[in-house]
Scaffold this motif. Structure first.
Motif, mmCIF file in Angstrom:
data_model
loop_
_atom_site.group_PDB
_atom_site.id
_atom_site.type_symbol
_atom_site.label_atom_id
_atom_site.label_comp_id
_atom_site.label_asym_id
_atom_site.label_seq_id
_atom_site.Cartn_x
_atom_site.Cartn_y
_atom_site.Cartn_z
ATOM 1 N N SER A 235 0.825 -1.206 0.000
ATOM 2 C CA SER A 235 0.000 0.000 0.000
ATOM 3 C C SER A 235 0.858 1.254 0.000
ATOM 4 O O SER A 235 0.562 2.229 -0.709
ATOM 5 N N ILE A 236 1.935 1.249 0.813
ATOM 6 C CA ILE A 236 2.830 2.412 0.847
ATOM 7 C C ILE A 236 3.416 2.688 -0.527
ATOM 8 O O ILE A 236 3.512 3.850 -0.962
ATOM 9 N N ASP A 237 3.797 1.632 -1.229
ATOM 10 C CA ASP A 237 4.350 1.794 -2.573
ATOM 11 C C ASP A 237 3.335 2.454 -3.503
ATOM 12 O O ASP A 237 3.669 3.369 -4.273
ATOM 13 N N ALA A 242 1.304 7.651 -6.068
ATOM 14 C CA ALA A 242 0.314 8.721 -6.216
ATOM 15 C C ALA A 242 0.920 10.065 -5.835
ATOM 16 O O ALA A 242 0.644 11.101 -6.482
ATOM 17 N N LEU A 243 1.775 10.081 -4.787
ATOM 18 C CA LEU A 243 2.411 11.322 -4.367
ATOM 19 C C LEU A 243 3.360 11.846 -5.438
ATOM 20 O O LEU A 243 3.482 13.062 -5.644
ATOM 21 N N TYR A 264 -2.629 11.378 1.287
ATOM 22 C CA TYR A 264 -1.706 10.294 0.946
ATOM 23 C C TYR A 264 -0.490 10.281 1.878
ATOM 24 O O TYR A 264 -0.003 9.224 2.281
ATOM 25 N N GLU A 265 0.017 11.464 2.217
ATOM 26 C CA GLU A 265 1.148 11.522 3.152
ATOM 27 C C GLU A 265 0.757 10.954 4.518
ATOM 28 O O GLU A 265 1.555 10.275 5.174
ATOM 29 N N GLU A 266 -0.460 11.227 4.934
ATOM 30 C CA GLU A 266 -0.950 10.700 6.209
ATOM 31 C C GLU A 266 -1.099 9.184 6.148
ATOM 32 O O GLU A 266 -0.770 8.473 7.110
ATOM 33 N N LEU A 267 -1.588 8.678 5.023
ATOM 34 C CA LEU A 267 -1.702 7.230 4.853
ATOM 35 C C LEU A 267 -0.331 6.560 4.941
ATOM 36 O O LEU A 267 -0.169 5.530 5.616
ATOM 37 N N VAL A 268 0.655 7.144 4.277
ATOM 38 C CA VAL A 268 2.006 6.580 4.314
ATOM 39 C C VAL A 268 2.563 6.617 5.735
ATOM 40 O O VAL A 268 3.150 5.644 6.221
ATOM 41 N N ALA A 269 2.382 7.731 6.422
ATOM 42 C CA ALA A 269 2.898 7.863 7.788
ATOM 43 C C ALA A 269 2.246 6.863 8.731
ATOM 44 O O ALA A 269 2.920 6.224 9.551
#
Length: 507
Positions: A235-237, A242-243, A264-269
């Motif tokens: 998912s992070i990838d 997308a970022l 998206y940044e929040e999802l990655v974090a």
């Protein structure tokens, strides 16, 4: 073993070290104090330290509650049961006393007792605490905790697994706690004959110890962690891709693009943080709980001889108790008899399935932190006349359980109809009355699979319905689960352990 086997030769065989079950073959020195009359063997002794044959311990002894020992020093020598005759113990004591006297210790007494040395409990950690509100990754943590649905298996045969049902206190006078399960879980038929047992086998044979998580349970729990990490990395990838497409923040950028980048940044974090949490749990589990020896939690205290069509109701007698080692439980955080209804069943899904009709929803509250307290018992008449309403508005008894194999599942009991099954592994061919539990519907899948035996089944409000004993049906089709009503099992337990009771409600 007859009580008088040792007492015929040494009258204080069962009173010297009361209330310990350790029988004394012979003890030198003056007689220890006893009460006169009917309570003559009721003076409790307490061992005092004096800073393993099977072992030799130097100890002092005092009556319970008294500070001053009446025996300042005694050599407590353990021998294997039935290995030492009274006359030999007396002769050996005389020789030992003579040696001690020559060494300048004429006042040291000697006692030979029948005992066995068991493995130290210090090698394994406690079960983990479970608080879904504060614990990280509670769904992955749950298998290693005391939450109901705990996977258990014999230490020497960890590939035979089942599920623990309910916690019991064995009496109000001590702290001993046991967990209820099926007899065919406590003593799997490929290993043990259908003879039953009681007392924990602490006399002539070693205890039949049990572990939290057998081979399948442990492997599946660790795999679930790795699968979670793999999914998060994937998912992070995708989110990072997308970022890249969104690009860096530029002056005058529209608010929609800025907000989408923030999301998206929040999802990655969050995913990165969760990976760290899973890795921390994985390190704890794989470093300290890898081998079955490290996961021992107790021993088989009692297992019924399995019987079917038991009078008067025709139910199946298939239950056992596993006594827990006190030091294996974090009692400060212990939650008692609560079933975790989270995991693969969301808050919304539980509400929609268990309380689908508006008439039922007025006073509904989701159990705090997803922990449904087992409290009260569904009685026989409610099986005949259920009052819950399903999604179609039909009356039924809606139930939930959390088991080793399928986790949290919901279903409905099938009213008064009798269902039969067989215990082929025990050579039992007769049929027996069971209560059937059907899956809630096709979308919610099976209620039961192999490994869920022993799970407690609760009504939607937490009242205890029964204990799962098995299931039936082709493996590629939805199975029917079978349970024995708890109101009847409770009667059987009380007949064998009259002072026992369900563990107190933990707030």
């Amino acid at each position: 073993m007859a009580v008088n086997r040792l007492a015929d030769e040494y009258p204080y065989a069962y009173s010297d070290f009361y209330p310990s079950r350790t029988p004394c073959v012979f003890k030198s020195g003056p007689d220890w104090p006893v009460r006169k009359g009917p309570l003559g063997q009721g003076v409790e002794r307490e061992a005092r330290p004096v800073y393993e044959w099977t072992f030799i311990n130097p100890l002092a002894y005092a009556n319970a509650g008294e500070a001053k020992p009446f025996c300042s020093l005694i050599l407590f020598i353990g021998v294997k049961p039935y290995s030492l005759l009274y006359e030999a113990a007396v002769a050996a004591t005389a020789v030992i006393k003579e040696i001690l006297a020559e060494a300048g210790f004429p006042d040291i007494e000697v006692a030979f007792v029948e005992s066995i040395v068991t493995r130290s409990l210090a090698t394994g950690p406690k079960l983990l605490s479970f608080d879904p509100l504060f614990n990280n990754v509670p769904d992955l943590r749950k298998p290693f905790t005391t939450a109901l649905g705990l996977s258990i298996a014999p230490l020497n045969h960890p590939h035979f697994e089942g599920t623990a049902a309910l916690y019991f206190r064995l009496s109000k006078d001590d702290k001993r706690t046991a967990i209820l399960t099926c007899a065919h879980v406590a003593r799997p038929p490929p290993v043990y004959g259908n003879t039953g047992m009681t007392g924990g086998n602490t006399g002539r044979q070693p205890r039949e110890e049990f572990v939290a998580l057998g081979n399948m349970g442990y492997t599946n729990a660790v795999k679930a962690m790795m699968h979670t990490i793999g999914y998060l990395l994937y998912s992070i990838d995708a989110w990072n891709n997308a970022l890249v497409r969104l690009g860096e923040l530029v002056e005058g950028e529209d608010e929609e693009t800025t907000e989408r980048r923030r999301q998206y940044e929040e999802l990655v974090a969050n995913a990165t943080k969760k990976i760290k949490e899973v890795n921390t749990l994985h390190d704890e589990v794989t470093k300290r709980r890898t081998t079955p020896d490290q996961r021992v939690i107790g021993f088989a205290l009692h297992s019924e001889r399995i019987e079917v069509s038991v009078k008067l109701h025709g139910f199946t007698k298939d239950w056992g108790l596993i006594e827990l080692y006190e030091e294996k439980i974090d009692w400060f955080t212990f939650q008692g008899n609560k079933v975790y209804i989270g995991g693969n069943l969301s808050l919304t899904d539980f509400w929609k399935t268990m309380f689908s009709q508006p008439v039922d929803q007025a006073n509904y509250r989701y159990p705090r932190d997803g922990l449904l307290q087992a409290y009260g018992v569904v009685q026989d008449d409610e099986f005949r006349n259920p009052q819950h309403l399903d999604v179609h508005g039909e009356k039924c008894l809606l139930v939930v359980k959390n088991g080793l194999t399928t986790g949290t599942t919901v279903g409905r009991t099938n009213g008064l109809e009798s269902f039969t099954r067989t215990y082929d592994d025990h050579g039992i061919k007769q049929t027996s009355i069971e209560i059937a539990v059907l899956p809630y519907d096709k979308t919610h899948g099976k209620f039961f699979e192999a490994g869920d035996s022993g799970s407690v089944v609760l009504a939607r409000d937490g009242r205890i319905v029964g204990i799962l004993t098995g299931g039936a049906g082709p493996m590629d089709e939805t199975q029917t689960a079978y349970l024995t009503p708890y109101w009847w099992i409770e009667q059987q337990i009380k007949a064998k352990f009259p002072d026992s009771f369900l563990y107190e409600v933990v707030q």
